[in-house]
Enzyme design. Structure first.
Site, PDB file in Angstrom:
ATOM      1  N   SER A 278       0.315   5.421   0.560  1.00 15.66           N
ATOM      2  CA  SER A 278       1.698   5.649   0.157  1.00 15.66           C
ATOM      3  C   SER A 278       1.843   5.358  -1.322  1.00 15.66           C
ATOM      4  O   SER A 278       1.117   4.532  -1.886  1.00 15.66           O
ATOM      5  CB  SER A 278       2.636   4.725   0.938  1.00 15.66           C
ATOM      6  OG  SER A 278       2.302   3.364   0.673  1.00 15.66           O
TER       7      SER A 278
ATOM      8  N   ALA B  77       2.215   0.753  -3.954  1.00 11.15           N
ATOM      9  CA  ALA B  77       1.362   1.617  -3.132  1.00 11.15           C
ATOM     10  C   ALA B  77       0.721   0.810  -2.019  1.00 11.15           C
ATOM     11  O   ALA B  77       0.623  -0.409  -2.099  1.00 11.15           O
ATOM     12  CB  ALA B  77       0.267   2.247  -4.002  1.00 11.15           C
ATOM     13  N   ASP B  78       0.297   1.517  -0.990  1.00  7.81           N
ATOM     14  CA  ASP B  78      -0.446   0.858   0.070  1.00  7.81           C
ATOM     15  C   ASP B  78      -1.384   1.884   0.709  1.00  7.81           C
ATOM     16  O   ASP B  78      -1.090   3.074   0.703  1.00  7.81           O
ATOM     17  CB  ASP B  78       0.493   0.286   1.140  1.00  7.81           C
ATOM     18  CG  ASP B  78      -0.267  -0.648   2.075  1.00  7.81           C
ATOM     19  OD1 ASP B  78      -0.615  -1.753   1.623  1.00  7.81           O
ATOM     20  OD2 ASP B  78      -0.547  -0.269   3.215  1.00  7.81           O
ATOM     21  N   THR B  79      -2.497   1.414   1.222  1.00  4.73           N
ATOM     22  CA  THR B  79      -3.459   2.310   1.876  1.00  4.73           C
ATOM     23  C   THR B  79      -3.974   1.663   3.152  1.00  4.73           C
ATOM     24  O   THR B  79      -4.288   0.475   3.154  1.00  4.73           O
ATOM     25  CB  THR B  79      -4.667   2.591   0.942  1.00  4.73           C
ATOM     26  OG1 THR B  79      -4.189   3.179  -0.264  1.00  4.73           O
ATOM     27  CG2 THR B  79      -5.652   3.550   1.598  1.00  4.73           C
TER      28      THR B  79
END
Length: 204
Positions: A121, A84-86
Protein backbone atom coordinates in the site's frame (compact mmCIF):
# COMPACT_ATOMS: atom_id res chain seq x y z
CA UNK A 1 10.78 26.06 -10.04
CA UNK A 2 13.76 24.00 -11.11
CA UNK A 3 13.15 20.29 -11.45
CA UNK A 4 15.66 19.52 -8.69
CA UNK A 5 13.93 21.80 -6.17
CA UNK A 6 10.47 20.39 -5.57
CA UNK A 7 7.94 22.94 -4.21
CA UNK A 8 7.08 20.71 -1.29
CA UNK A 9 8.71 18.94 1.63
CA UNK A 10 8.54 15.18 1.62
CA UNK A 11 8.54 12.90 4.65
CA UNK A 12 8.88 9.15 4.23
CA UNK A 13 6.99 7.52 7.08
CA UNK A 14 9.17 4.43 7.17
CA UNK A 15 12.52 3.28 8.52
CA UNK A 16 12.88 0.69 5.73
CA UNK A 17 16.22 0.96 3.91
CA UNK A 18 14.63 -0.45 0.73
CA UNK A 19 11.90 2.25 0.74
CA UNK A 20 14.48 4.97 1.37
CA UNK A 21 16.54 3.75 -1.58
CA UNK A 22 13.52 3.57 -3.91
CA UNK A 23 12.38 7.10 -3.04
CA UNK A 24 15.93 8.43 -3.48
CA UNK A 25 16.17 6.62 -6.84
CA UNK A 26 13.01 8.48 -7.86
CA UNK A 27 14.92 11.73 -7.41
CA UNK A 28 13.21 12.98 -4.25
CA UNK A 29 14.88 14.63 -1.30
CA UNK A 30 13.12 13.69 1.92
CA UNK A 31 13.38 13.19 5.64
CA UNK A 32 12.26 9.99 7.36
CA UNK A 33 10.12 9.40 10.41
CA UNK A 34 8.95 6.05 11.68
CA UNK A 35 5.64 5.21 13.29
CA UNK A 36 5.76 3.19 16.45
CA UNK A 37 2.53 1.27 16.09
CA UNK A 38 1.59 -2.24 17.13
CA UNK A 39 1.07 -3.75 13.68
CA UNK A 40 -0.18 -7.01 15.19
CA UNK A 41 -3.11 -5.14 16.77
CA UNK A 42 -4.49 -4.36 13.31
CA UNK A 43 -6.29 -7.27 11.68
CA UNK A 44 -8.25 -7.46 8.43
CA UNK A 45 -9.52 -10.44 6.44
CA UNK A 46 -8.23 -9.24 3.07
CA UNK A 47 -4.54 -8.42 2.59
CA UNK A 48 -5.49 -5.36 0.50
CA UNK A 49 -7.54 -4.00 3.43
CA UNK A 50 -4.79 -4.88 5.89
CA UNK A 51 -2.00 -3.00 4.11
CA UNK A 52 -4.23 0.06 3.67
CA UNK A 53 -5.21 -0.01 7.36
CA UNK A 54 -1.57 -0.38 8.41
CA UNK A 55 -0.45 2.51 6.19
CA UNK A 56 -3.25 4.67 7.64
CA UNK A 57 -2.27 3.77 11.21
CA UNK A 58 1.38 4.60 10.46
CA UNK A 59 0.42 7.92 8.84
CA UNK A 60 -1.87 8.88 11.74
CA UNK A 61 0.84 8.06 14.29
CA UNK A 62 3.42 10.16 12.45
CA UNK A 63 1.00 13.07 11.96
CA UNK A 64 0.24 13.20 15.68
CA UNK A 65 4.01 13.17 16.36
CA UNK A 66 4.52 16.07 13.92
CA UNK A 67 1.62 18.09 15.33
CA UNK A 68 3.21 17.93 18.76
CA UNK A 69 6.50 19.30 17.50
CA UNK A 70 5.84 21.79 14.71
CA UNK A 71 3.19 24.08 13.36
CA UNK A 72 2.67 23.23 9.70
CA UNK A 73 0.44 26.20 8.88
CA UNK A 74 3.49 28.47 8.81
CA UNK A 75 4.79 26.57 5.81
CA UNK A 76 3.91 28.12 2.47
CA UNK A 77 4.85 24.89 0.72
CA UNK A 78 2.90 21.74 1.40
CA UNK A 79 4.48 18.96 3.38
CA UNK A 80 3.73 15.54 1.94
CA UNK A 81 3.83 12.38 4.04
CA UNK A 82 4.28 9.03 2.30
CA UNK A 83 3.35 5.97 4.36
CA UNK A 84 3.45 2.40 3.08
CA UNK A 85 3.08 -1.20 4.08
CA UNK A 86 3.76 -4.55 2.42
CA UNK A 87 2.64 -8.06 3.21
CA UNK A 88 3.33 -11.36 1.52
CA UNK A 89 0.40 -13.59 0.60
CA UNK A 90 0.94 -17.33 0.15
CA UNK A 91 -2.02 -19.55 -0.76
CA UNK A 92 -4.41 -16.89 0.47
CA UNK A 93 -2.70 -16.46 3.85
CA UNK A 94 -1.00 -13.24 4.90
CA UNK A 95 2.60 -13.72 6.03
CA UNK A 96 4.46 -11.27 8.20
CA UNK A 97 8.10 -11.31 9.26
CA UNK A 98 9.16 -14.86 10.24
CA UNK A 99 9.02 -15.41 14.00
CA UNK A 100 11.97 -17.81 13.97
CA UNK A 101 14.66 -19.32 11.74
CA UNK A 102 12.54 -22.47 11.45
CA UNK A 103 9.58 -20.45 10.17
CA UNK A 104 11.79 -18.54 7.71
CA UNK A 105 13.10 -21.88 6.39
CA UNK A 106 9.56 -23.22 5.99
CA UNK A 107 8.46 -20.04 4.17
CA UNK A 108 11.30 -20.34 1.66
CA UNK A 109 10.70 -24.05 1.15
CA UNK A 110 7.08 -23.18 0.32
CA UNK A 111 8.20 -20.68 -2.34
CA UNK A 112 10.56 -23.21 -3.93
CA UNK A 113 8.93 -24.33 -7.21
CA UNK A 114 5.92 -22.30 -6.17
CA UNK A 115 4.73 -18.75 -6.05
CA UNK A 116 3.77 -15.98 -3.67
CA UNK A 117 2.37 -12.48 -4.00
CA UNK A 118 3.14 -9.19 -2.33
CA UNK A 119 0.49 -6.59 -1.62
CA UNK A 120 1.88 -3.11 -1.03
CA UNK A 121 0.00 0.00 0.00
CA UNK A 122 0.98 3.61 -0.51
CA UNK A 123 -0.80 6.37 1.37
CA UNK A 124 0.06 9.98 0.62
CA UNK A 125 -1.18 12.80 2.87
CA UNK A 126 -0.92 16.53 2.23
CA UNK A 127 -0.31 17.76 5.77
CA UNK A 128 -1.35 21.32 4.95
CA UNK A 129 -4.71 20.61 3.28
CA UNK A 130 -5.35 17.32 5.09
CA UNK A 131 -6.25 15.56 1.85
CA UNK A 132 -5.16 11.94 1.51
CA UNK A 133 -4.95 9.40 -1.30
CA UNK A 134 -4.05 5.76 -1.00
CA UNK A 135 -4.02 2.65 -3.16
CA UNK A 136 -2.57 -0.84 -3.12
CA UNK A 137 -0.53 -2.74 -5.68
CA UNK A 138 -0.16 -6.50 -6.07
CA UNK A 139 2.76 -8.41 -7.57
CA UNK A 140 3.00 -12.17 -8.26
CA UNK A 141 6.39 -13.87 -7.90
CA UNK A 142 7.16 -17.32 -9.31
CA UNK A 143 10.19 -19.35 -8.20
CA UNK A 144 12.30 -22.19 -9.54
CA UNK A 145 13.44 -24.77 -7.02
CA UNK A 146 15.49 -23.05 -4.28
CA UNK A 147 18.32 -25.35 -3.10
CA UNK A 148 18.52 -26.07 0.64
CA UNK A 149 22.08 -24.71 0.84
CA UNK A 150 20.88 -21.37 -0.53
CA UNK A 151 18.12 -21.27 2.09
CA UNK A 152 20.69 -22.14 4.79
CA UNK A 153 22.99 -19.31 3.64
CA UNK A 154 20.15 -16.79 3.62
CA UNK A 155 19.08 -17.75 7.13
CA UNK A 156 22.65 -17.63 8.39
CA UNK A 157 22.98 -14.13 6.94
CA UNK A 158 19.72 -13.13 8.63
CA UNK A 159 18.17 -10.56 6.28
CA UNK A 160 15.19 -12.82 5.48
CA UNK A 161 14.24 -12.81 9.16
CA UNK A 162 13.37 -9.11 8.83
CA UNK A 163 11.51 -9.38 5.52
CA UNK A 164 7.74 -9.83 5.31
CA UNK A 165 7.06 -13.49 4.63
CA UNK A 166 10.82 -14.14 4.62
CA UNK A 167 10.60 -13.07 0.98
CA UNK A 168 13.40 -11.23 -0.77
CA UNK A 169 13.81 -11.27 -4.52
CA UNK A 170 16.63 -8.77 -5.11
CA UNK A 171 19.23 -10.68 -3.05
CA UNK A 172 22.10 -12.05 -5.18
CA UNK A 173 21.61 -15.53 -3.71
CA UNK A 174 17.91 -15.62 -4.65
CA UNK A 175 18.02 -13.87 -8.04
CA UNK A 176 18.93 -17.03 -10.02
CA UNK A 177 15.87 -18.82 -8.61
CA UNK A 178 13.29 -16.16 -9.41
CA UNK A 179 11.44 -17.45 -12.45
CA UNK A 180 9.11 -14.52 -13.10
CA UNK A 181 7.90 -11.34 -11.45
CA UNK A 182 4.48 -10.18 -12.67
CA UNK A 183 4.53 -6.53 -11.63
CA UNK A 184 7.29 -4.19 -10.50
CA UNK A 185 10.25 -5.17 -8.32
CA UNK A 186 10.09 -1.87 -6.42
CA UNK A 187 6.57 -2.81 -5.31
CA UNK A 188 7.86 -6.11 -3.89
CA UNK A 189 10.57 -4.15 -2.04
CA UNK A 190 7.93 -2.01 -0.41
CA UNK A 191 7.27 1.08 -2.52
CA UNK A 192 5.72 0.90 -6.02
CA UNK A 193 7.32 3.84 -7.85
CA UNK A 194 4.64 4.58 -10.45
CA UNK A 195 1.84 4.51 -7.87
CA UNK A 196 3.77 6.67 -5.40
CA UNK A 197 4.56 9.22 -8.13
CA UNK A 198 0.93 9.42 -9.22
CA UNK A 199 -0.44 9.81 -5.70
CA UNK A 200 2.04 12.59 -4.89
CA UNK A 201 0.97 14.46 -8.05
CA UNK A 202 -2.72 13.98 -7.21
CA UNK A 203 -2.33 15.26 -3.67
CA UNK A 204 -0.52 18.45 -4.66
Amino acid sequence: MEANAPPFKLILGSSSAARRKILADMGYQFTTMSADIDEKAIRKEKPEDLVMALAEAKADAIISKIQKTENLEKDVNPTILVAADTVVVYEGVVREKPSSEAEARQFMKDYSNGHAATVSSVLVTNLVTGSRRGEWDKVEIYFHEIPDQVIDKLIEEGIVLYAAGGLIIEHPLIVPYVKEVVGSTDSVMGLPKALTERLIKEIL
